[in-house]
Scaffold this motif. Structure first.
Motif, mmCIF file in Angstrom:
data_model
loop_
_atom_site.group_PDB
_atom_site.id
_atom_site.type_symbol
_atom_site.label_atom_id
_atom_site.label_comp_id
_atom_site.label_asym_id
_atom_site.label_seq_id
_atom_site.Cartn_x
_atom_site.Cartn_y
_atom_site.Cartn_z
ATOM 1 N N ALA A 133 0.833 -1.213 0.000
ATOM 2 C CA ALA A 133 0.000 0.000 0.000
ATOM 3 C C ALA A 133 0.860 1.252 0.000
ATOM 4 O O ALA A 133 0.555 2.235 -0.695
ATOM 5 N N LEU A 134 1.965 1.238 0.759
ATOM 6 C CA LEU A 134 2.856 2.398 0.805
ATOM 7 C C LEU A 134 3.508 2.662 -0.545
ATOM 8 O O LEU A 134 3.665 3.817 -0.959
ATOM 9 N N VAL A 135 3.878 1.602 -1.233
ATOM 10 C CA VAL A 135 4.445 1.754 -2.581
ATOM 11 C C VAL A 135 3.424 2.420 -3.501
ATOM 12 O O VAL A 135 3.740 3.357 -4.245
ATOM 13 N N GLN A 136 2.190 1.938 -3.451
ATOM 14 C CA GLN A 136 1.140 2.498 -4.302
ATOM 15 C C GLN A 136 0.839 3.955 -3.939
ATOM 16 O O GLN A 136 0.589 4.787 -4.824
ATOM 17 N N MET A 137 0.867 4.295 -2.654
ATOM 18 C CA MET A 137 0.666 5.682 -2.243
ATOM 19 C C MET A 137 1.749 6.587 -2.815
ATOM 20 O O MET A 137 1.458 7.707 -3.273
ATOM 21 N N SER A 138 2.985 6.112 -2.820
ATOM 22 C CA SER A 138 4.087 6.906 -3.366
ATOM 23 C C SER A 138 3.907 7.128 -4.866
ATOM 24 O O SER A 138 4.157 8.229 -5.375
#
Length: 324
Positions: A138-143
């Motif tokens: 999820a953090l990768v996608q947020m970035s």
């Protein structure tokens, strides 16, 4: 309806989460402590921790365990706001000065980085690798969503599909995994965590669309910032994209947006806002938000009936009719 009315039964546990939230950012470095406290004290709805706790109600509810999800998810959300304010050159949030405004961009960025790091360190206290995998993805996608937003600043040619993909990454995913990880941390069945993920995803999409509508329809008192801030910062949102599809409005609205782009960040957006409010862009965006809420409610149908399910239904209705 206020959120406290919806999840009043969670107040004691939410108070515990709030206390842990403040304890989690305690640090010997005074400036870092001051900036982190300033961010948390600006408040917020704390929706993500609420979703974690409600997700946990569908399994073996354990507050001590769920806090290791609820607190990090709120920290991640807060850190993303600090970074957003730097990118958007925002001076106020929720009616208070942003970290970048009160200090500077460098301090704000390091504050956000620190809060992200604290969030990840807290999650490691749970030994479930599936939780770590879901959160890191999820953090990768947020970035990626952040980079896409920067790329599309003042891009009036972007498609509605691009907009929806961007808000999926920037907003909906974190709400979705809040619901999902609460269930997983409580050892709920896999099918339950999947249904909760779908619920959270659709609520998150509606939440962001409503947020974008409020930026055009709301007052400065309601928003805690001047209306039209999204356009002023270069964010071309769904109601604007829909308004641009109307032949009679396209050219004059494009000229207004170009003038805003050429401004110094304090450009007058009132004429552009009036054009959009007089278009079908508002009603079309509202209709799409309604559809996402319908999908969210549909995702709950197969879950067992309990107070948590009722709260999730109430929150969905709140999100789609909120005025702040």
């Amino acid at each position: 309806m206020k959120l406290l009315d919806i999840f009043g039964t969670l107040k004691k546990d939410m108070d515990a989460v709030e206390q842990q939230l403040y304890r989690s950012i305690d640090v010997d470095q005074e400036l870092l402590k001051e900036t982190s406290l300033h961010l948390l004290q600006a408040g917020g709805k704390r929706l993500r921790p609420v979703f974690v706790l409600l997700g946990g109600k569908f399994g073996n509810y354990n507050l001590d365990r769920l806090q290791h999800i609820a607190v990090p998810l709120e920290l991640i959300h807060s850190a993303s706001l600090v970074h957003d304010d730097v990118i958007d050159d925002a001076h106020t949030r929720r009616g208070k000065p942003t970290v970048k405004s009160k200090w500077d961009n460098k301090i704000a960025m390091y504050t956000g980085d620190y809060i992200y790091a604290k969030a990840l360190s807290l999650v490691t206290k749970l030994g479930n690798p599936e939780i770590h995998r879901i959160l890191s993805k999820a953090l990768v996608q947020m970035s990626i969503g952040e980079m896409e937003q920067i790329r599309d600043f003042f891009n009036t040619s972007q498609s509605v599909r691009n907009y929806l993909l961007r808000i999926r990454r920037k907003t909906a995913l974190l709400i979705a995994v809040s619901c999902q990880l609460g269930a997983i941390a409580a050892d709920a069945p896999v099918e339950v965590s999947r249904m909760l993920y779908r619920y959270g995803y659709n609520v998150g999409m509606a939440f962001q669309i409503r947020d974008d509508l409020l930026d055009l329809k709301g007052t400065e008192k309601q928003l805690g910032k001047p209306p039209g801030s999204d356009m002023r910062q270069g964010n071309i949102t769904l109601p604007v994209l829909f308004a641009l599809q109307e032949e009679r409005l396209r050219e004059p609205l494009l000229r207004e947006i170009a003038d805003i782009h050429a401004g110094d960040g304090s450009a007058d957006t009132s004429r552009a806002i009036q054009m959009i409010l007089g278009s079908q862009g508002i009603s079309r965006a509202e209709l799409l938000a309604d559809r996402y809420i319908e999908k969210a409610l549909s995702s709950l149908q197969r879950l067992k009936d309990n107070k948590a399910k009722k709260h999730l239904q109430d929150i969905a209705y709140f999100v789609n009719r909120r005025a702040y």
